[in-house]
Design an enzyme around this catalytic site. Structure first.
Site, short mmCIF file in Angstrom:
data_model
loop_
_atom_site.label_atom_id
_atom_site.label_comp_id
_atom_site.label_asym_id
_atom_site.label_seq_id
_atom_site.Cartn_x
_atom_site.Cartn_y
_atom_site.Cartn_z
N HIS A 21 55.74 38.36 86.23
CA HIS A 21 55.21 38.16 84.88
C HIS A 21 55.65 36.81 84.30
O HIS A 21 54.82 36.05 83.79
CB HIS A 21 55.66 39.30 83.97
CG HIS A 21 54.90 39.37 82.69
ND1 HIS A 21 53.57 39.72 82.62
CD2 HIS A 21 55.28 39.12 81.40
CE1 HIS A 21 53.17 39.69 81.36
NE2 HIS A 21 54.18 39.33 80.60
N HIS A 65 54.95 30.91 82.74
CA HIS A 65 55.72 29.90 82.01
C HIS A 65 56.51 28.96 82.92
O HIS A 65 57.49 28.36 82.47
CB HIS A 65 56.70 30.60 81.05
CG HIS A 65 56.02 31.35 79.96
ND1 HIS A 65 55.38 30.74 78.90
CD2 HIS A 65 55.85 32.68 79.76
CE1 HIS A 65 54.87 31.65 78.09
NE2 HIS A 65 55.14 32.84 78.59
N LYS A 105 44.56 30.77 78.78
CA LYS A 105 45.91 30.95 78.23
C LYS A 105 45.97 29.99 77.05
O LYS A 105 46.11 28.78 77.22
CB LYS A 105 46.97 30.62 79.28
CG LYS A 105 48.41 30.67 78.75
CD LYS A 105 48.90 32.08 78.49
CE LYS A 105 50.38 32.09 78.13
NZ LYS A 105 50.89 33.43 77.85
#
Length: 233
Positions: free
Chosen positions: A107, A127, A174
């Site tokens: 994730h 990220h 995103k």
């Protein structure tokens, strides 16, 4: 849409460094679609173990171990510590209505696509700059622009290490993603692990010149649901 890629170049040897190469080997082990059970092979398990073994030799993880021992959070025993680290980041849990379909590592660093049931799809987390660089080089990422804190100048450059960006991954948006640029895998693992065990949902830290809030959310009691940096303006 941005006219250029986020990354224009990267030194040839960076991804060949031991912790980076072990990290990169993990990135293709996952189905990014939420709600689908992950199939974990023996090779996947070997790659996870090799990554943990490699980063355990690094200064950030050694510092993390000493810190957590001082706080009474983990054992001084190296094997117990690395077992805990592997469990925290790689043990599977449920997300998107399916058990065994996600993990903290997938994730946070790889990214996931949610929306299987509703028919509305979007990118969540994702990220990590190394994953972004590799996916952009393959044509899977379409970089669409950045938000840069004004106090650090008008434009990011090769020295910039914190960016908030917008992009599409496999054609899905995103809209906002904050990313530490150029930091090592072991640094991020150490930082987010420390925030999980000895911090809160909001963790105000300084990384070099940057004032950052590390958001760290739990999945249940003992799993990382999400962890990422947010620039404090």
């Amino acid at each position: 849409m941005a006219s250029e890629n986020l990354f224009s170049w990267l030194k040839d040897d960076v991804l060949r460094r031991p912790t980076y190469s072990r990290f990169c080997a993990l990135l293709d082990n996952y189905n990014p679609r939420q709600g689908y059970k992950e199939l974990v092979t023996q090779q996947d398990k070997n790659e996870e173990a090799a990554f943990i073994e490699e980063i355990a030799r690094s200064a950030p993880i050694k510092f993390l171990h000493r810190y957590l021992v001082l706080k009474g959070i983990t054992s001084q025993d190296q094997k117990d510590f690395t077992k805990m680290l592997a469990s925290l980041w790689f043990d599977l849990y449920g997300r998107g209505g399916c058990s065994g379909s996600s993990s903290a590592f997938e994730h946070v660093f790889v990214g996931e696509i949610k929306g299987r049931c509703r028919g509305e799809h979007e990118v969540t987390d994702f990220h990590n700059w190394t994953q972004f660089y590799l996916e952009e080089s393959k044509g899977n990422v379409d970089y669409q622009g950045y938000i840069f804190p004004k106090k650090y100048g008008d434009h990011p450059d090769s020295q910039t290490q914190l960016l908030t960006i917008q992009f599409e991954w496999h054609g899905l948006l995103k809209s906002v993603s904050s990313t530490l640029i150029g930091v090592s895998p072991e640094f991020e693992i150490a930082l987010y692990t420390r925030c999980f065990f000895a911090g809160e949902d909001n963790n105000h830290v300084h990384v070099g010149p940057y004032a950052i809030n590390i958001k760290c959310y739990r999945m249940g009691v003992n799993k990382i649901g999400s962890a990422f940096p947010v620039a404090e303006h």
